[in-house]
Design an enzyme around this catalytic site. Sequence first.
Site, mmCIF file in Angstrom:
data_model
loop_
_atom_site.group_PDB
_atom_site.id
_atom_site.type_symbol
_atom_site.label_atom_id
_atom_site.label_comp_id
_atom_site.label_asym_id
_atom_site.label_seq_id
_atom_site.Cartn_x
_atom_site.Cartn_y
_atom_site.Cartn_z
ATOM 1 N N GLU A 52 0.736 -1.444 0.083
ATOM 2 C CA GLU A 52 -0.091 0.169 -0.058
ATOM 3 C C GLU A 52 0.873 1.365 0.076
ATOM 4 O O GLU A 52 -0.056 2.374 -0.221
ATOM 5 C CB GLU A 52 -1.235 -0.058 1.169
ATOM 6 C CG GLU A 52 -2.021 -1.047 0.852
ATOM 7 C CD GLU A 52 -1.366 -1.970 1.551
ATOM 8 O OE1 GLU A 52 -0.697 -2.935 1.661
ATOM 9 O OE2 GLU A 52 -2.500 -3.205 1.485
ATOM 10 N N PHE A 114 -11.346 -7.702 13.852
ATOM 11 C CA PHE A 114 -10.247 -8.274 13.300
ATOM 12 C C PHE A 114 -9.829 -6.708 12.508
ATOM 13 O O PHE A 114 -10.732 -6.219 11.169
ATOM 14 C CB PHE A 114 -10.828 -8.938 12.595
ATOM 15 C CG PHE A 114 -9.781 -9.897 11.377
ATOM 16 C CD1 PHE A 114 -8.453 -10.294 12.009
ATOM 17 C CD2 PHE A 114 -10.173 -10.036 9.898
ATOM 18 C CE1 PHE A 114 -7.467 -10.877 11.319
ATOM 19 C CE2 PHE A 114 -8.665 -9.980 9.764
ATOM 20 C CZ PHE A 114 -7.942 -10.589 10.340
ATOM 21 N N GLN A 115 -9.091 -6.322 12.165
ATOM 22 C CA GLN A 115 -7.902 -5.911 10.936
ATOM 23 C C GLN A 115 -8.688 -4.416 11.148
ATOM 24 O O GLN A 115 -9.521 -3.505 10.561
ATOM 25 C CB GLN A 115 -8.115 -5.826 9.785
ATOM 26 C CG GLN A 115 -7.896 -7.160 9.110
ATOM 27 C CD GLN A 115 -7.601 -7.090 8.200
ATOM 28 O OE1 GLN A 115 -8.461 -7.272 7.272
ATOM 29 N NE2 GLN A 115 -6.089 -7.928 7.289
ATOM 30 N N LYS A 164 -17.332 -0.839 6.004
ATOM 31 C CA LYS A 164 -17.638 -2.411 4.862
ATOM 32 C C LYS A 164 -19.683 -2.172 5.294
ATOM 33 O O LYS A 164 -19.876 -2.377 4.298
ATOM 34 C CB LYS A 164 -17.194 -3.337 5.817
ATOM 35 C CG LYS A 164 -17.613 -4.715 4.835
ATOM 36 C CD LYS A 164 -17.272 -5.526 5.203
ATOM 37 C CE LYS A 164 -17.196 -6.925 4.272
ATOM 38 N NZ LYS A 164 -16.192 -8.022 3.900
ATOM 39 N N MET A 480 24.160 9.457 2.660
ATOM 40 C CA MET A 480 24.121 10.184 3.489
ATOM 41 C C MET A 480 23.970 10.415 4.537
ATOM 42 O O MET A 480 24.880 11.717 4.926
ATOM 43 C CB MET A 480 21.954 10.802 2.831
ATOM 44 C CG MET A 480 22.036 12.983 3.518
ATOM 45 S SD MET A 480 23.684 13.280 2.830
ATOM 46 C CE MET A 480 22.471 14.992 1.188
HETATM 47 C C1 LIG Z 1 12.100 5.566 5.284
HETATM 48 C C2 LIG Z 1 13.012 6.195 6.185
HETATM 49 N N1 LIG Z 1 14.458 6.069 6.574
HETATM 50 C C3 LIG Z 1 15.008 6.963 6.963
HETATM 51 C C4 LIG Z 1 15.462 7.825 6.419
HETATM 52 C C5 LIG Z 1 17.134 8.225 7.168
HETATM 53 N N2 LIG Z 1 18.071 8.549 5.841
HETATM 54 C C6 LIG Z 1 18.106 9.712 5.366
HETATM 55 S S1 LIG Z 1 19.133 9.728 3.514
HETATM 56 C C7 LIG Z 1 19.131 7.734 4.171
HETATM 57 C C8 LIG Z 1 20.483 7.324 3.020
HETATM 58 C C9 LIG Z 1 19.826 7.063 1.553
HETATM 59 O O1 LIG Z 1 20.084 5.945 1.206
HETATM 60 P P1 LIG Z 1 20.971 5.175 0.025
HETATM 61 O O2 LIG Z 1 19.498 5.372 -0.444
HETATM 62 O O3 LIG Z 1 21.654 4.659 -0.086
HETATM 63 O O4 LIG Z 1 20.856 7.406 -0.715
HETATM 64 P P2 LIG Z 1 21.973 7.518 -0.794
HETATM 65 O O5 LIG Z 1 22.154 8.578 -0.303
HETATM 66 O O6 LIG Z 1 23.497 6.649 -0.695
HETATM 67 O O7 LIG Z 1 22.365 8.290 -2.676
HETATM 68 C C10 LIG Z 1 18.986 7.437 5.373
HETATM 69 C C11 LIG Z 1 18.949 6.361 6.087
HETATM 70 C C12 LIG Z 1 15.013 8.594 5.824
HETATM 71 N N3 LIG Z 1 14.605 9.506 5.313
HETATM 72 N N4 LIG Z 1 13.911 7.117 5.388
#
Ligand SMILES: Cc1ncc(C[n+]2csc(CCOP(=O)(O)OP(=O)(O)O)c2C)c(N)n1
Length: 587
Positions: A52, A114-115, A164, A480
């Site tokens: 979803e 449920f749900q 529902k 990042m």
């Molecule tokens: C759902 C979620 N979990 C954690 C984060 C924290 N976060 C921000 S950037 C990042 C790293 C992203 O890694 P990647 O997709 O490999 O991209 P890159 O920075 O290497 O280009 C994380 C863990 C987030 N923004 N969203």
Amino acid sequence: MSEQITGAQSLIKSLEAAGAENIFGIPGGAILPAYDPLMDSTAIRHILVRHEQGAGHAAQGYAAATGKVGVCMATSGPGATNLVTPLADAHMDSVPMVAVTGQVGASMIGTDAFQEADIRGITMPITKHNFLVTDPAEIPRTVAEAFYLASTGRPGPVLVDVAKSALQAMTSFRWPTELNLPGYRPVTRPHSKQIREAAKLILEARRPVLYVGGGTIRAGAARELRVLAEFTGMPVVTTLMARGAFPDSHPQHLGMPGMHGTVAAVAGLQRSDLIISLGARFDDRVTGNLDSFAPGAKVIHADIDPAEIGKNRLADVPIVGDCREVISDLLVALKGESDAGHTGDYEAWVEFLAGIKKRYPLGYDQPADGSLSPQYVIERLGKIAGPEAIYTSGVGQHQMWAAHFVSYENPNTWINSGGLGTMGFSVPAAMGAKVGCPDRTVWSIDGDGCFQMTNQELATCAINDIPIKVAVINNESLGMVRQWQTLFYNERYSNTDLHSKRIPDFVKLAEAYGCVGLACDSPADVDATITKAMEINDAPVVVDFRVHRDAMVWPMVAAGTSNDDIKYARDMAPRFDDTEDDWEVNP
Ligand SMILES: Cc1ncc(C[n+]2csc(CCOP(=O)(O)OP(=O)(O)O)c2C)c(N)n1
């Protein structure tokens, strides 16, 4: 007596009447009655997703690419809670979206059936509005209101939770001819006095900047913005949400401001004496430390949402209104002034900023070991796919590089998760954009971390003939976060190594999902690989770009510090004060 139909039939007829053409969703117990008449609808294409969250982001991508309302559907409980992230995302980025969820039968609500999940309560703070429908007679009016609320004023997500029992009961269908929403009257026409005040400040200013936000794109105001910018000669910055609202190739464009903004855009705002904010919200990623943000600037703040005005930064001239109308009215006022011989004088300022732009262009180093630079891959992708393509991204370094190194010339061609920063946004958003714009090339630029959150929608794309293209910028880490560990945690890389050059094999994964899988790890092969991907239009394509892992995003303003402390590269501070005499024009 009018014809009797089920509430479920009424729901589908209502969605048709509201103009829904594509719905992304997954059925389940509570919403099941609606899926039966949905099967017979010739007006609505339902796309069965794999999660979803994918349905929600696809609806967002569809909406952002087309400007229409995106629609997703889910069952009660876990189906509905899986929509929470996209709803929050759409709320932050003002995306027009309607989510329809099934709810347990009316008599069961509150019994921990449920749900059962109180999705109305859960999504109250992350939707523009939400409804719980237990009376089948209320279905058409509620759907009509949901679409109206989602798409008017400041756009946003609206949730319609339908019990529902209401779907199963008999009712009659009557599509409302008018809506009665007491208290909801978004102001679109700006007040003429405020426009006059704004025009006056613009003429008095010596260092004005048009600070353009995502609202400009949502309002469809790119053409008007260009006319205003060219008529006045004022410099322009486009935020992460507004990339494409003003052509990157335009000489007045300083680029993106903020934490990873260009030096020219950051300096432009920081040293400005008048910020004209158009559909932007002085987000902390733009302002840096608020107390030291643009200390000498007066502010004209135009936004359709009065709650934004003065929220973070005091507005000298608040203007509530639709960005397109605000810009058009400003233009009329300024043309009138110009006819009377009054024009602004920004020459020294424009020259000063042109100097900064020239001295501190966006750039990157090629890795000394001959390995692949992520910025180079993205830059070539932008060049080869061109400005007519649509680009989506995940969140992280690749997102910032995609914002910088693709040249955006048109609005609605850059789709990303700006406010919430949702990893996993890119692939499903690309799917939604491609469904909305089947004749356009759609590239998802994704990180290897983000890609592993929602790549199951590749199955949806392959099965439903939605040939998106995915560039996985595979630096085998949560790049990042790793960058912050490099800069602020002494290179202690706690839990950011994904090992994704080893596991999973992205080429095999793509093939397992019925897509074409390609890989590239050498600069010499980049163009040929992208060209090959561009030639495949009968299946989704995934390219595993195996890039250098230590590349960093520059420029950077460290979190919580002042924009004055922007670093152009590691330990390299640009100097935009040393030509003070050039720009310090007394008003
Ligand atoms: C759902 C979620 N979990 C954690 C984060 C924290 N976060 C921000 S950037 C990042 C790293 C992203 O890694 P990647 O997709 O490999 O991209 P890159 O920075 O290497 O280009 C994380 C863990 C987030 N923004 N969203």
